[in-house]
Design a protein around this motif. Structure first.
Motif, PDB file in Angstrom:
ATOM      1  N   HIS A   1       5.467 -28.719   5.039  1.00  0.00           N
ATOM      2  CA  HIS A   1       6.331 -28.661   3.855  1.00  0.00           C
ATOM      3  C   HIS A   1       7.746 -28.187   4.179  1.00  0.00           C
ATOM      4  N   GLU A   2       7.866 -27.071   4.888  1.00  0.00           N
ATOM      5  CA  GLU A   2       9.188 -26.510   5.139  1.00  0.00           C
ATOM      6  C   GLU A   2      10.036 -27.446   5.993  1.00  0.00           C
ATOM      7  N   ASN A   3       9.444 -28.041   7.013  1.00  0.00           N
ATOM      8  CA  ASN A   3      10.197 -28.956   7.862  1.00  0.00           C
ATOM      9  C   ASN A   3      10.658 -30.188   7.085  1.00  0.00           C
ATOM     10  N   LEU A   4       9.797 -30.711   6.216  1.00  0.00           N
ATOM     11  CA  LEU A   4      10.180 -31.864   5.404  1.00  0.00           C
ATOM     12  C   LEU A   4      11.303 -31.495   4.434  1.00  0.00           C
ATOM     13  N   LYS A   5      11.214 -30.316   3.827  1.00  0.00           N
ATOM     14  CA  LYS A   5      12.272 -29.895   2.908  1.00  0.00           C
ATOM     15  C   LYS A   5      13.606 -29.735   3.641  1.00  0.00           C
TER      16      LYS A   5
END
Length: 221
Positions: free
Chosen positions: A149-153
């Protein structure tokens, strides 16, 4: 004695000349910096809501979401171009629908349209209401692994915009868009975040590396 006095006077004159030269150099550099600022365009990306009301009453029946690009700099922005954004099996092509996209200085603002390529040969019409929701759901699918999630955001929704100034220099603005709460990637919790403004060359790989290093905003600390 007279020789010593002349030497002292000569040293003092040399020091005065050096100080004067330094002052003139500083004023020249400040003038150049001021001229550079006066010529430089600065582009900001916004997500605007366009609410549609039921005729005769103040009841919202639909909301359009518009990406708008605004020049808040002192100089005009020429030759505005966007890098593509890949979302699921689609490629989104942001563009300003004009033959020669220009944003004049001091607040000129225009809509950023999206052309969509689906697969290898298909195309899709972008709807400013539901189409934007679909765009977000493709960038940030609800079934994505939690650890991603964090990397995609940080990197999925990067808008890299290149443009030129009246001084023929190239500039780049980097923004990214993402939901602060993953479980509900809706419009109301979106962030359109400024990342960087770069003079010179910049490609999507550079923008990706920069965004990777910057933590995203959280709705709750």
């Amino acid at each position: 004695m007279e020789l010593a006095f002349q030497i002292i006077i000569g040293v003092i004159n040399t020091i005065v000349l050096i100080i004067t030269a330094v002052i003139v150099w500083k004023y020249t550099k400040e003038a150049q910096r001021s001229n550079k600022i006066q010529e430089r365009p600065i582009l900001n990306l916004y997500l605007r809501e366009n609410k549609k009301y039921l005729a005769g009453v103040q009841q919202v029946v639909d909301v359009e979401y518009l990406l708008r690009l605004r020049n808040v700099g002192k100089g005009p922005a020429y030759n505005i171009k966007f890098f593509t954004i890949t979302a699921s099996d689609c490629i989104y092509y942001p563009y300003i629908n004009e033959p020669n996209p220009i944003l004049e200085n001091n607040g000129d603002e225009k809509t950023v349209n999206l052309w969509i390529q689906v697969g290898t040969n298909g195309t899709e019409i972008f709807d400013t209401g539901h189409g934007f929701q679909l765009f977000m759901s493709r960038l940030f699918p609800t079934n994505a692994d939690v650890k991603d999630h964090e990397n995609l955001k940080r990197t999925a929704g990067i808008f890299l915009i290149t443009y030129s100034g009246v001084n023929d220099k190239k500039y780049n603005s980097i923004f990214r868009i993402y939901p602060r709460i993953w479980s509900v990637p809706k419009i109301y919790d979106l962030v359109v975040e400024f990342i960087s403004n770069i003079e010179g060359d910049c490609d999507i790989a550079d923008a990706h590396r920069i965004c990777e290093t910057i933590e995203t905003q959280k709705l709750f600390k």
